[in-house]
Design a protein around this motif. Structure first.
Motif, short mmCIF file in Angstrom:
data_model
loop_
_atom_site.label_atom_id
_atom_site.label_comp_id
_atom_site.label_asym_id
_atom_site.label_seq_id
_atom_site.Cartn_x
_atom_site.Cartn_y
_atom_site.Cartn_z
N GLY A 87 51.96 -26.88 19.75
CA GLY A 87 52.57 -27.71 20.78
C GLY A 87 52.04 -27.39 22.16
N VAL A 99 52.75 -34.72 26.72
CA VAL A 99 53.23 -34.08 25.49
C VAL A 99 54.67 -33.59 25.67
CG1 VAL A 99 52.88 -32.12 23.93
CG2 VAL A 99 50.92 -33.45 24.74
N GLY A 103 57.78 -34.84 23.45
CA GLY A 103 58.66 -33.90 22.76
C GLY A 103 60.12 -34.14 23.09
N PHE A 107 62.80 -35.17 20.29
CA PHE A 107 63.96 -34.30 20.14
C PHE A 107 65.26 -35.08 20.30
CE2 PHE A 107 67.08 -31.21 21.62
CZ PHE A 107 66.85 -30.10 20.80
N GLY A 133 60.01 -32.01 17.67
CA GLY A 133 60.17 -32.32 19.09
C GLY A 133 60.29 -31.06 19.93
N LEU A 136 57.04 -29.33 20.77
CA LEU A 136 56.28 -29.98 21.83
C LEU A 136 56.95 -29.78 23.19
CD1 LEU A 136 55.52 -33.37 20.04
CD2 LEU A 136 54.02 -31.38 20.21
N MET A 137 58.27 -29.76 23.19
CA MET A 137 59.03 -29.73 24.44
C MET A 137 59.10 -28.33 25.05
SD MET A 137 62.99 -30.95 24.94
CE MET A 137 63.64 -29.70 23.79
#
Length: 533
Positions: A87, A99, A103, A107, A133, A136-137
């Motif tokens: 991520g 990105v 995310g 999410f 998610g 990535l977050m």
């Protein structure tokens, strides 16, 4: 961190980022950048603790077995642990803001799916998507802070990020418990929607896009093998107690998991730019710090998974009270961690990283003492305080040690690896401890039911529902006295398993102290440098 406090190196990951040299806009824009990243990070921190508090309630509402309740946590933790390194790399290649926002959206949509789930299977799938998610977050949030603020501004920005993230992490379980108790467990998942809306609007308006032209190549084979390997092993660990060790699906999934993890090591060792460079572990100091991390966070993650079940299903706590019970731990680690980090330059990393896990082990032992009654202040409060004191001695020195073991150029990668190791520890420990609890619960329940004068069909129905653990439903047709006896037997049987888990967690904490004592340098002379202020 589906079910553990914040991993040990989040602040270090921010420090490891290189700030952009491009103009940043108005001076107050930085405040909005912090708003977006703090709220996004808090969504992930809060989600794990709220889910743990919600599990006993949603287990009853959805009729989930103990294994299905485990999957609710493990599905999220699996994808978060396996994909979190990828991520961060995706953000470097495709744009950190892009990105990060993707995310957040994934999410949030998955959180809505959790709140709308009508059966355990639907909830588990939604939780798995939440983990993607989050992968990535979370690293995107950290990278944006580190990338946006200059070296001169970074200290204050990290302090603000850490302080507000700590506050939201502390309040999250309390607010979530209140929603669970007074609205629904579904409302706890819907809580992410308004937070995410603010994050998206603020990020689109104030967070600049950024890339890393020198970013490492995406390691998709490594990510795929890590996910398949961890998934196979976790599936086997969760399903073996229910299906049996000889079940074909359990055997195949376990073999696939082990072979895939071996393949992961093989690929990482030969890849030009692996997501987890094995060369990092050639450093005795880095390897020791990660071994300590794995053992201690395995004990912490496994133990904390079962605490809300004990509080709510056995001791009769409300969801709000259960969510508030762990508040002293969060407050202590927040207040004392920075002080503990200052010990490393003076006395070296070994003393705090030996003493801290030993104190944490004492806290786990104190958790094993209460029975099925007693007030919070005389049962769980002392254990939570001692555990908080122990972990306070560990978190910052562990970060300093892990990052001090590598070159500055590898600090970001090293912090990401240590973050992933802490999550993998909890990921693997929860199903192992779940098997321990189920075995102890079943043995204790059979013995206690044998001493009760119950109709044979009632006893048979009770034992058939043993996989629900403390959420077991007392069958109809029993007298009030018999029903009370069964409830007492269920509670005592669960406490027996809970005690074993806490003692196992204590053993893991002591093992981490032993690792620190034998691997880490004994004095300030051999200690790694701390992160720059």
């Amino acid at each position: 961190m589906a079910n553990i406090p914040r991993p040990p190196v989040d602040e270090a990951q921010i420090r490891a980022c290189s700030p952009e040299s491009a103009p940043r806009g108005a001076s107050w824009t930085g405040a909005w950048v912090l708003v977006a990243t703090i709220l996004a990070s808090s969504m992930a921190f809060i989600d794990g603790t709220i889910t743990n508090v919600a599990l006993p309630v949603l287990q009853e509402d959805l009729g989930a077995s103990a294994a299905e309740a485990l999957w609710v946590v493990e599905a999220y933790a699996l994808f978060l642990a396996a994909l979190i390194l990828v991520g961060g790399s995706l953000g470097d290649h495709l744009g950190r803001r892009r990105v990060f926002l993707f995310g957040v959206v994934v999410f949030t949509v998955a959180s809505v799916g959790c709140g709308l789930a009508q059966n355990p299977e639907g909830l588990i799938v939604a939780r798995a998507v939440s983990g993607i998610g989050g992968a990535l977050m979370v690293p995107g949030s950290l990278a944006i802070v580190g990338n946006y603020f200059s070296e001169e501004e970074r200290g204050r920005a990290i302090g603000t990020w850490s302080g507000f993230s700590g506050i939201t992490t502390a309040l999250g379980p309390v607010v979530g418990g209140f929603l669970i108790e007074n609205v629904s467990w579904r409302a706890a998942f819907f809580l992410n929607v308004p937070i995410a809306l603010i994050v998206v609007l603020v990020a689109l308006r104030y967070v600049p896009e950024s890339f890393d032209p020198d970013a490492r190549r995406l390691d998709l084979p490594g990510a795929a093998l890590a996910t398949l390997g961890l998934g196979g092993v976790v599936f086997a660990l969760i399903e073996a107690p229910v299906r049996g060790l000889s079940d074909g699906l359990v055997v195949v999934s376990g073999l696939v998991g082990v072979v895939s993890l071996a393949g992961f090591v093989f690929v990482e060792g030969r890849s030009a730019e692996p997501m987890m460079p094995l060369s990092l572990f050639r450093s005795r100091l880095f390897g020791g710090a990660n071994l300590l991390t794995f053992l201690l966070y395995a004990g912490l993650g496994g133990a904390l998974y079962f605490l809300p079940f004990n509080l709510i299903q056995v001791h009769g706590y409300s969801a709000t009270a259960a969510g508030s019970a762990f508040l002293p731990f969060v407050v202590l680690t927040f207040l004392l961690s920075r002080w503990a980090g200052g010990l490393v330059p003076r006395i070296g990393p070994r003393p705090p990283l030996v003493v801290g896990p030993c104190v944490a082990a004492l806290g786990f032992v104190l958790f094993a003492l209460p029975g099925t009654g007693g007030s919070y202040w005389g049962t769980f409060f002392p254990a939570i305080v001692v555990l908080g004191l122990g972990m306070s001695l560990v978190i910052a020195p562990l970060t300093t040690t892990a990052l001090g073991a590598v070159d500055d150029a590898q600090a970001g990668l090293a912090s990401g690896v240590n973050n992933a190791v802490s999550r993998i520890g909890g990921l693997l420990a929860v199903p192992v401890m779940g098997a321990v609890v189920l075995a102890a619960f079943s043995f204790g329940l059979e013995a206690r039911l044998a001493d009760l004068d119950l109709p044979p069909d009632a006893e048979e129905r009770i034992l058939a529902d043993r996989n629900s653990l403390a959420g077991l439903t007392v069958p109809d047709g029993l007298s009030g006295e018999q029903a009370a006896d069964v409830e007492g037997a269920v509670g005592e049987s669960f406490v027996g398993g809970f005690r074993l888990v806490m003692l196992l967690a204590a053993g893991l904490a002591l093992a981490s102290a032993l690792a620190a004592a034998t691997i880490l340098p004994s004095s300030r002379k051999g200690s790694p440098p701390g992160p720059s202020p």
